[in-house]
Scaffold this motif. Structure first.
Motif, short mmCIF file in Angstrom:
data_model
loop_
_atom_site.label_atom_id
_atom_site.label_comp_id
_atom_site.label_asym_id
_atom_site.label_seq_id
_atom_site.Cartn_x
_atom_site.Cartn_y
_atom_site.Cartn_z
N PRO A 101 47.61 28.96 107.05
CA PRO A 101 48.27 28.52 108.62
C PRO A 101 50.20 28.16 107.60
N GLU A 102 50.18 27.55 106.74
CA GLU A 102 52.02 27.10 106.55
C GLU A 102 52.64 28.84 106.35
N GLY A 103 51.49 30.13 106.32
CA GLY A 103 52.24 31.10 105.37
C GLY A 103 51.89 31.42 103.69
N GLY A 104 52.19 32.62 103.42
CA GLY A 104 52.65 33.30 102.42
C GLY A 104 50.97 34.14 101.92
N GLU A 105 50.80 33.98 100.56
CA GLU A 105 50.18 35.71 100.37
C GLU A 105 48.84 35.00 101.10
N TYR A 106 48.42 36.43 101.01
CA TYR A 106 47.29 36.64 101.48
C TYR A 106 46.53 38.00 100.32
N GLY A 107 45.42 38.12 101.61
CA GLY A 107 44.91 39.45 100.84
C GLY A 107 44.15 40.67 101.85
N TYR A 108 43.81 41.17 101.36
CA TYR A 108 42.71 42.28 102.48
C TYR A 108 42.34 43.64 101.67
N GLU A 109 41.32 43.43 102.31
CA GLU A 109 39.17 44.32 101.92
C GLU A 109 39.44 45.32 102.73
N PHE A 110 38.97 46.39 102.24
CA PHE A 110 38.93 47.62 102.78
C PHE A 110 37.43 48.42 102.02
N ASN A 141 42.69 35.09 104.27
CA ASN A 141 43.07 35.09 105.28
C ASN A 141 44.59 34.54 105.02
N PRO A 142 45.48 34.72 105.58
CA PRO A 142 46.93 34.19 105.61
C PRO A 142 46.66 32.36 105.91
#
Length: 333
Positions: free
Chosen positions: A227-236, A224-225
């Motif tokens: 709380p302070e913001g910045g890099e996150y990911g996503y999976e399909f 998940n992103p």
């Protein structure tokens, strides 16, 4: 030239919009962002922020994004006047229908109270009661005119109205079948785009729509992103035949399936996640059965509906998905 640039994280925090929603608005042409050399993330000008504030308010007024675009691009006020008139007419019709239902329910309630010693089914099926309800169309036309409210409404009133509208009553309970899936995972700027393109290329190369059975596409933040913001990911995940080989960097895994609370949204309306979680927390019958960690979005999923036809009809790039199911894993209390 872009001046007074504001980061996507700052915009997300200030306006309560996810970075994914911001990118979707940009894809639709509602806003524009800038890029700074050597910096991978989107940046926004004060003009873009002001435009986003307008979009946020118009969305709270339940206007579709297509019509919001027409309003913001029109050099005059004509588009806004037309859209607002149509929206008011629709709300008046909706209110009239609700008033009709309320009147009929009140009539039936009075009949039940007057014959409370009888089973409800006998009162509700009474010929006199049914005869009184045969002219429903006439009843709607005979409703009294509503007094127009001229009070000033504040942003706080608008937020309260949105919260009331956000109380879901049509959540479905679905069982997702066990399946073998090919997984694409990306962490970094615009992870949904990167992972989505990997899955789309794989699906086309293997012509999954010809392999028999349905082709279903699930996705989730991973991680998940912060709380302070910045890099996150996503999976399909895309469903595949059990014996299909999956080339790197994709991976193959077994999705166990399970029971989920489902709510369908139009692409872009990711704020409705909050509505679905509100329903789950208040449900008297169901409770959340998630993973307990933000690493995989607590076990929640986003299913991109009708991926079978979308990918088959898209020769290159990611297909445009109009609707998604938001899915929260649940179990009976």
């Amino acid at each position: 030239m872009c001046q007074e640039l504001i980061t996507v994280t700052q915009v997300s925090r200030a306006l309560g919009l996810s970075t994914r929603m911001l990118r979707y608005y940009e894809d639709l042409g509602l806003i524009e962002s800038c890029r700074r050399e050597g910096y991978a993330y989107r940046l926004y000008t004060q003009e873009a922020i002001a435009r986003l504030r307008q979009i946020v308010i118009l969305r709270k007024l339940r206007l579709p994004l297509r019509e919001i675009g027409q309003i913001l691009e029109d050099p005059s006020a004509q588009a806004a006047i037309r859209v607002f008139q149509e929206r008011i007419a629709g709300l008046d019709a909706e209110r009239e229908a609700l008033d009709t239902i309320r009147i009929i329910l009140s009539q039936l309630l009075d009949a039940l109270k007057n014959q409370y010693w009888l089973p409800a089914r006998r009162v509700l099926l009474d010929d006199k009661q049914l005869a009184g309800l045969t002219g429903l169309a006439d009843l709607a036309e005979a409703l009294p005119q509503q007094i127009q409210q001229k009070e000033t409404r504040t942003m706080e009133d608008l937020n309260k109205a949105e919260q009331e509208q956000g109380k879901l009553s049509n959540v479905r309970i679905v069982h997702l079948p066990e399946a073998t899936v090919a997984c694409a995972h990306y962490v970094g700027p615009e992870p949904e785009n990167h992972a989505g393109a990997m899955i789309a290329d794989f699906a086309r190369e293997n012509r999954l729509w010809e392999k028999g059975g349905s082709v279903r596409l699930y996705g989730f933040n991973h991680p998940n992103p912060p709380p302070e913001g910045g890099e996150y990911g996503y999976e399909f995940w895309v469903t595949i035949p059990d014996d299909m080989e999956v080339p790197a960097p994709l991976t193959k895994r077994r999705f166990p399936g399970g029971t989920y609370a489902a709510h369908c949204i139009q692409m872009g309306n990711f704020h409705e996640w909050q509505w679905l979680f509100g329903w789950a927390y208040e449900s008297a019958e169901w409770e959340i059965n998630g993973s307990g960690t933000p690493e995989d979005m607590y076990g929640c999923l986003e299913e991109h509906l009708n991926y079978y036809d979308h990918i088959k009809d898209t020769p290159e790039g990611e297909p445009e998905i109009a609707q998604l199911d938001l899915l929260i894993p649940v179990r009976k209390k």
